[in-house]
Design a protein around this motif. Structure first.
Motif, PDB file in Angstrom:
ATOM      1  N   GLU A 115       0.852  -1.188   0.000  1.00 31.11           N
ATOM      2  CA  GLU A 115       0.000   0.000   0.000  1.00 31.11           C
ATOM      3  C   GLU A 115       0.883   1.232   0.000  1.00 31.11           C
ATOM      4  O   GLU A 115       1.950   1.244   0.598  1.00 31.11           O
ATOM      5  CB  GLU A 115      -0.875   0.059   1.254  1.00 31.11           C
ATOM      6  N   PHE A 116       0.412   2.275  -0.668  1.00 32.96           N
ATOM      7  CA  PHE A 116       1.104   3.558  -0.668  1.00 32.96           C
ATOM      8  C   PHE A 116       0.210   4.537   0.058  1.00 32.96           C
ATOM      9  O   PHE A 116      -0.955   4.702  -0.292  1.00 32.96           O
ATOM     10  CB  PHE A 116       1.398   4.009  -2.093  1.00 32.96           C
ATOM     11  N   ALA A 117       0.753   5.180   1.090  1.00 31.36           N
ATOM     12  CA  ALA A 117      -0.061   6.022   1.959  1.00 31.36           C
ATOM     13  C   ALA A 117       0.479   7.442   2.039  1.00 31.36           C
ATOM     14  O   ALA A 117       1.685   7.666   1.953  1.00 31.36           O
ATOM     15  CB  ALA A 117      -0.105   5.413   3.352  1.00 31.36           C
ATOM     16  N   GLU A 118      -0.428   8.345   2.222  1.00 33.88           N
ATOM     17  CA  GLU A 118      -0.124   9.741   2.517  1.00 33.88           C
ATOM     18  C   GLU A 118       0.903  10.361   1.577  1.00 33.88           C
ATOM     19  O   GLU A 118       1.948  10.840   2.021  1.00 33.88           O
ATOM     20  CB  GLU A 118       0.330   9.879   3.969  1.00 33.88           C
ATOM     21  N   PRO A 119       0.622  10.380   0.270  1.00 31.41           N
ATOM     22  CA  PRO A 119       1.589  10.987  -0.647  1.00 31.41           C
ATOM     23  C   PRO A 119       1.797  12.469  -0.340  1.00 31.41           C
ATOM     24  O   PRO A 119       0.834  13.203  -0.115  1.00 31.41           O
ATOM     25  CB  PRO A 119       0.966  10.784  -2.025  1.00 31.41           C
ATOM     26  N   SER A 120       3.040  12.864  -0.308  1.00 36.95           N
ATOM     27  CA  SER A 120       3.379  14.272  -0.102  1.00 36.95           C
ATOM     28  C   SER A 120       2.942  15.061  -1.331  1.00 36.95           C
ATOM     29  O   SER A 120       2.623  14.474  -2.379  1.00 36.95           O
ATOM     30  CB  SER A 120       4.890  14.409   0.086  1.00 36.95           C
ATOM     31  N   PRO A 121       2.948  16.375  -1.245  1.00 36.32           N
ATOM     32  CA  PRO A 121       2.615  17.170  -2.441  1.00 36.32           C
ATOM     33  C   PRO A 121       3.514  16.845  -3.635  1.00 36.32           C
ATOM     34  O   PRO A 121       3.037  16.803  -4.772  1.00 36.32           O
ATOM     35  CB  PRO A 121       2.809  18.617  -1.963  1.00 36.32           C
ATOM     36  N   ALA A 122       4.791  16.583  -3.403  1.00 38.85           N
ATOM     37  CA  ALA A 122       5.702  16.244  -4.503  1.00 38.85           C
ATOM     38  C   ALA A 122       5.289  14.940  -5.181  1.00 38.85           C
ATOM     39  O   ALA A 122       5.271  14.839  -6.411  1.00 38.85           O
ATOM     40  CB  ALA A 122       7.136  16.140  -3.991  1.00 38.85           C
TER      41      ALA A 122
END
Length: 86
Positions: free
Chosen positions: A67-74
């Motif tokens: 799972e990929f969580a909480e992507p930063s704005p970048a």
């Protein structure tokens, strides 16, 4: 099932891609699932994106959830530009 938290480094670029790849693949090998925390990623380029795609594909190959969580704005910006969903 609790997924193992994997905090991505602040920089996911060609400079750090090989190290990130190795750490992420090791985390996949040693767990029943990985949750990649992308909140701290300040810089990502195509090499960093390739590491994320590799992790997703390797997890699928091994039958291990990734799972990929909480992507930063970048990260969110790169995903929007490439029209990818992780």
């Amino acid at each position: 099932m609790t997924l193992r938290r994997f905090p991505a480094d602040e920089e996911m670029t060609i400079i750090t891609a090989a190290e990130q790849r190795d750490r992420l693949l090791a985390a996949l090998a040693d767990s029943t699932g990985v949750r990649v925390d992308l909140s701290g990623v300040a810089d990502i380029d195509t090499a960093g994106l390739q590491v994320l795609l590799l992790a997703r594909d390797e997890g699928a190959r091994r039958g291990v959830p990734v799972e990929f969580a909480e992507p930063s704005p970048a990260v969110a910006e790169v995903l929007a530009l490439t029209r990818l969903e992780l």
